[in-house]
Design an enzyme around this catalytic site. Sequence first.
Site, PDB file in Angstrom:
ATOM      1  N   ASN A  42       0.837  -1.204   0.000  1.00 26.45           N
ATOM      2  CA  ASN A  42       0.000   0.000   0.000  1.00 26.45           C
ATOM      3  C   ASN A  42       0.873   1.256   0.000  1.00 26.45           C
ATOM      4  O   ASN A  42       1.967   1.286   0.577  1.00 26.45           O
ATOM      5  CB  ASN A  42      -1.035   0.006   1.140  1.00 26.45           C
ATOM      6  CG  ASN A  42      -0.489  -0.270   2.509  1.00 26.45           C
ATOM      7  OD1 ASN A  42       0.534  -0.926   2.661  1.00 26.45           O
ATOM      8  ND2 ASN A  42      -1.163   0.228   3.519  1.00 26.45           N
ATOM      9  N   CYS A  53      -4.047   0.728  -2.723  1.00 24.96           N
ATOM     10  CA  CYS A  53      -3.965  -0.530  -1.981  1.00 24.96           C
ATOM     11  C   CYS A  53      -2.884  -1.425  -2.580  1.00 24.96           C
ATOM     12  O   CYS A  53      -2.569  -1.335  -3.774  1.00 24.96           O
ATOM     13  CB  CYS A  53      -5.293  -1.279  -2.035  1.00 24.96           C
ATOM     14  SG  CYS A  53      -6.644  -0.451  -1.211  1.00 24.96           S
ATOM     15  N   GLU A  55      -2.994  -4.484  -3.395  1.00 26.37           N
ATOM     16  CA  GLU A  55      -3.459  -5.352  -4.481  1.00 26.37           C
ATOM     17  C   GLU A  55      -3.402  -4.631  -5.821  1.00 26.37           C
ATOM     18  O   GLU A  55      -2.957  -5.175  -6.831  1.00 26.37           O
ATOM     19  CB  GLU A  55      -4.912  -5.786  -4.229  1.00 26.37           C
ATOM     20  CG  GLU A  55      -5.120  -6.611  -2.991  1.00 26.37           C
ATOM     21  CD  GLU A  55      -5.428  -5.790  -1.741  1.00 26.37           C
ATOM     22  OE1 GLU A  55      -4.817  -4.707  -1.550  1.00 26.37           O
ATOM     23  OE2 GLU A  55      -6.276  -6.243  -0.957  1.00 26.37           O
TER      24      GLU A  55
HETATM   25  N1  THU Z   1      -5.264  -1.678   2.381  1.00 30.16           N
HETATM   26  C1  THU Z   1      -4.697  -2.404   1.390  1.00 30.16           C
HETATM   27  O1  THU Z   1      -3.653  -2.030   0.846  1.00 30.16           O
HETATM   28  N2  THU Z   1      -5.293  -3.558   1.026  1.00 30.16           N
HETATM   29  C2  THU Z   1      -6.382  -4.095   1.641  1.00 30.16           C
HETATM   30  O2  THU Z   1      -6.820  -5.184   1.261  1.00 30.16           O
HETATM   31  C3  THU Z   1      -7.007  -3.389   2.756  1.00 30.16           C
HETATM   32  C4  THU Z   1      -6.520  -2.033   3.007  1.00 30.16           C
HETATM   33  C5  THU Z   1      -4.584  -0.458   2.844  1.00 30.16           C
HETATM   34  C6  THU Z   1      -5.144   0.840   2.385  1.00 30.16           C
HETATM   35  C7  THU Z   1      -4.669   1.775   3.488  1.00 30.16           C
HETATM   36  O3  THU Z   1      -3.330   2.168   3.197  1.00 30.16           O
HETATM   37  C8  THU Z   1      -4.608   0.898   4.732  1.00 30.16           C
HETATM   38  O4  THU Z   1      -4.594  -0.442   4.259  1.00 30.16           O
HETATM   39  C9  THU Z   1      -5.787   1.093   5.690  1.00 30.16           C
HETATM   40  O5  THU Z   1      -6.996   0.964   5.016  1.00 30.16           O
END
Ligand code: THU
Length: 128
Positions: A42, A53, A55
Amino acid sequence: MDWNIMIERAWESREHAYAPYSSFAVGAAVESSDGGIFGGCNVENLSFGLTMCAERVAIASAIAAGGKSMRRVVVVADTRTPVSPCGACRQVMAEFGVQEILLCNRSEQILFRLDELLPRSSAGILDR
Ligand code: THU
């Protein structure tokens, strides 16, 4: 290819998370249809809505390297319950043909099909 290589890549990528606002580091790995493995983490921003995110970072990396479609995604975080992808990431996974998603924390792994996490992802869109 088994899941372990992808799981390892996701944990490695998580080390690079830029998450100064949430302090919540996430890692991901995707397997493209030609067998390439791409990691992501992220990447947050002071303007919170710009956060990317793990992913989607992994998927974008695979596309930028010439990948056309993806079969599998692993997501890892150090959580009590394995972290679940947000709705936007589910839709992006659907775009590129992801079929299986493995959600992991340090001790547990849960396998889902994308159609369980996002039913009817493209039904009716642009279908006039
Ligand atoms: N986040 C992700 O990168 N992937 C996920 O599946 C859930 C959430 C990140 C976004 C943000 O930087 C942090 O987690 C909190 O939401």
